[in-house]
Design an enzyme around this catalytic site. Structure first.
Site, PDB file in Angstrom:
ATOM      1  N   ARG A  90      40.896  44.853  39.030  1.00  0.00           N
ATOM      2  CA  ARG A  90      40.176  44.799  37.763  1.00  0.00           C
ATOM      3  C   ARG A  90      41.104  45.091  36.587  1.00  0.00           C
ATOM      4  O   ARG A  90      40.647  45.085  35.444  1.00  0.00           O
ATOM      5  CB  ARG A  90      39.047  45.839  37.763  1.00  0.00           C
ATOM      6  N   ARG A 106      29.720  47.646  30.707  1.00  0.00           N
ATOM      7  CA  ARG A 106      30.521  47.086  31.804  1.00  0.00           C
ATOM      8  C   ARG A 106      31.048  45.697  31.444  1.00  0.00           C
ATOM      9  O   ARG A 106      32.160  45.337  31.800  1.00  0.00           O
ATOM     10  CB  ARG A 106      29.683  47.029  33.090  1.00  0.00           C
ATOM     11  N   LYS A 160      29.400  37.631  42.114  1.00  0.00           N
ATOM     12  CA  LYS A 160      30.519  37.840  43.053  1.00  0.00           C
ATOM     13  C   LYS A 160      30.045  38.418  44.380  1.00  0.00           C
ATOM     14  O   LYS A 160      30.425  37.948  45.450  1.00  0.00           O
ATOM     15  CB  LYS A 160      31.567  38.811  42.468  1.00  0.00           C
ATOM     16  N   ARG A 192      18.407  42.784  39.208  1.00  0.00           N
ATOM     17  CA  ARG A 192      19.092  42.863  40.507  1.00  0.00           C
ATOM     18  C   ARG A 192      18.569  44.035  41.345  1.00  0.00           C
ATOM     19  O   ARG A 192      18.309  45.116  40.818  1.00  0.00           O
ATOM     20  CB  ARG A 192      20.600  43.036  40.264  1.00  0.00           C
ATOM     21  N   ARG A 229      20.319  49.777  41.191  1.00  0.00           N
ATOM     22  CA  ARG A 229      21.495  50.624  40.928  1.00  0.00           C
ATOM     23  C   ARG A 229      21.365  51.325  39.581  1.00  0.00           C
ATOM     24  O   ARG A 229      20.921  50.729  38.608  1.00  0.00           O
ATOM     25  CB  ARG A 229      22.750  49.748  40.914  1.00  0.00           C
TER      26      ARG A 229
HETATM   27  P1  AMP Z   1      30.802  46.871  41.106  1.00  0.00           P
HETATM   28  O1  AMP Z   1      29.989  47.265  42.280  1.00  0.00           O
HETATM   29  O2  AMP Z   1      31.938  45.952  41.467  1.00  0.00           O
HETATM   30  O3  AMP Z   1      29.963  46.331  39.979  1.00  0.00           O
HETATM   31  O4  AMP Z   1      31.480  48.202  40.555  1.00  0.00           O
HETATM   32  C1  AMP Z   1      30.704  49.267  40.056  1.00  0.00           C
HETATM   33  C2  AMP Z   1      31.596  50.253  39.329  1.00  0.00           C
HETATM   34  O5  AMP Z   1      32.570  50.785  40.230  1.00  0.00           O
HETATM   35  C3  AMP Z   1      32.400  49.671  38.171  1.00  0.00           C
HETATM   36  O6  AMP Z   1      31.648  49.615  36.970  1.00  0.00           O
HETATM   37  C4  AMP Z   1      33.557  50.662  38.102  1.00  0.00           C
HETATM   38  O7  AMP Z   1      33.157  51.869  37.473  1.00  0.00           O
HETATM   39  C5  AMP Z   1      33.811  50.999  39.571  1.00  0.00           C
HETATM   40  N1  AMP Z   1      34.813  50.081  40.173  1.00  0.00           N
HETATM   41  C6  AMP Z   1      34.621  49.199  41.194  1.00  0.00           C
HETATM   42  N2  AMP Z   1      35.750  48.546  41.483  1.00  0.00           N
HETATM   43  C7  AMP Z   1      36.692  49.007  40.631  1.00  0.00           C
HETATM   44  C8  AMP Z   1      38.066  48.702  40.398  1.00  0.00           C
HETATM   45  N3  AMP Z   1      38.709  47.764  41.095  1.00  0.00           N
HETATM   46  N4  AMP Z   1      38.704  49.395  39.424  1.00  0.00           N
HETATM   47  C9  AMP Z   1      38.089  50.349  38.720  1.00  0.00           C
HETATM   48  N5  AMP Z   1      36.803  50.667  38.851  1.00  0.00           N
HETATM   49  C10 AMP Z   1      36.093  50.001  39.798  1.00  0.00           C
END
Ligand code: AMP
Length: 210
Positions: free
Chosen positions: A88, A166, A15, A122, A155
């Site tokens: 989400r 996740r 994404k 990554r 990360r």
């Molecule tokens: P990402 O960078 O999109 O993989 O997000 C990393 C982490 O941020 C996720 O595993 C969640 O803990 C938190 N996070 C990001 N976006 C959301 C969302 N829309 N709702 C809840 N938690 C989020």
């Protein structure tokens, strides 16, 4: 042409990579809640302190926190946008429909076995959020961002155990949104296990279809 997009999919589906590419090409804004939360953690703000434990454990940050982030960001955004990693949960999608329009939800459908592999390989740029993969999409100079030369980072949640958590969270909380957007006639599904270029082409076709 569809200009107000949300990108849905499990971690590792691509994404973020595609959001940067497509946003750059069409001059859309990109709103990535994960990037905003990570930045808050780095800066040790109150938001960062509230979000950290959830993120470290591969869980979702509570809806009220991310909804507020989204509301603030979307208010200052122009016509075209890609929201990457939000909504989400169903309550987040309901919240979004009250504050902004969605023309299309792109679901990144990827075979489960490639997700963990992609995530552990990554590397990301802490400055511009560009995403690389040490095997599929390496930077031109090892360990450095092609765009701004920053040192790439791994990360802390991109390790196997947290990644599996996740992915589980995705299936429990986020996957119901595929049906949510399908019922509203807004869903476009892309085969995210294909090459970066093939996936970009599929998304562009969906953006330009009537
Ligand atoms: P990402 O960078 O999109 O993989 O997000 C990393 C982490 O941020 C996720 O595993 C969640 O803990 C938190 N996070 C990001 N976006 C959301 C969302 N829309 N709702 C809840 N938690 C989020």
């Amino acid at each position: 042409m569809k200009t107000r997009l949300v990108f849905l999919g499990p971690p590792g589906a691509g994404k973020g990579t595609q959001a940067l590419l497509i946003a750059g090409k069409y001059s859309f804004s990109r709103i990535a809640t994960g990037d905003i939360l990570r930045e808050a953690i780095t800066r040790e703000t109150a938001l960062g302190r509230r979000a950290k434990d959830f993120m470290d454990n591969g869980a979702l940050v509570p809806d009220d926190i991310v909804n507020e982030i989204l509301r603030e960001k979307i208010e200052s955004t122009g016509n075209g946008y890609i929201i990457d990693g939000y909504p989400r949960t169903i309550p987040q999608a309901d919240f979004l429909s009250g504050v902004a329009s969605v023309d299309m939800a792109v679901y990144f459908d990827a075979p489960e076995d490639i997700l963990v592999q992609r995530i552990v390989n990554r590397r990301v740029c802490p400055k511009c959020n560009a995403v690389y993969n040490t095997s599929e999409n390496p930077p031109k100079t090892s360990g450095k961002c092609d765009r701004d030369g920053s040192d790439l980072v791994h990360r802390s949640d991109d390790v196997e155990e947290i990644t599996r958590e996740r992915i589980k969270t995705f299936w429990q909380k986020t996957a119901p949104l595929v049906d949510y957007y399908f019922r509203r006639g807004l869903l476009a599904k892309v085969s995210a296990g294909r090459t970066l270029e093939e996936v970009t082409a599929e998304i562009e076709q969906a953006i330009n279809s009537s």
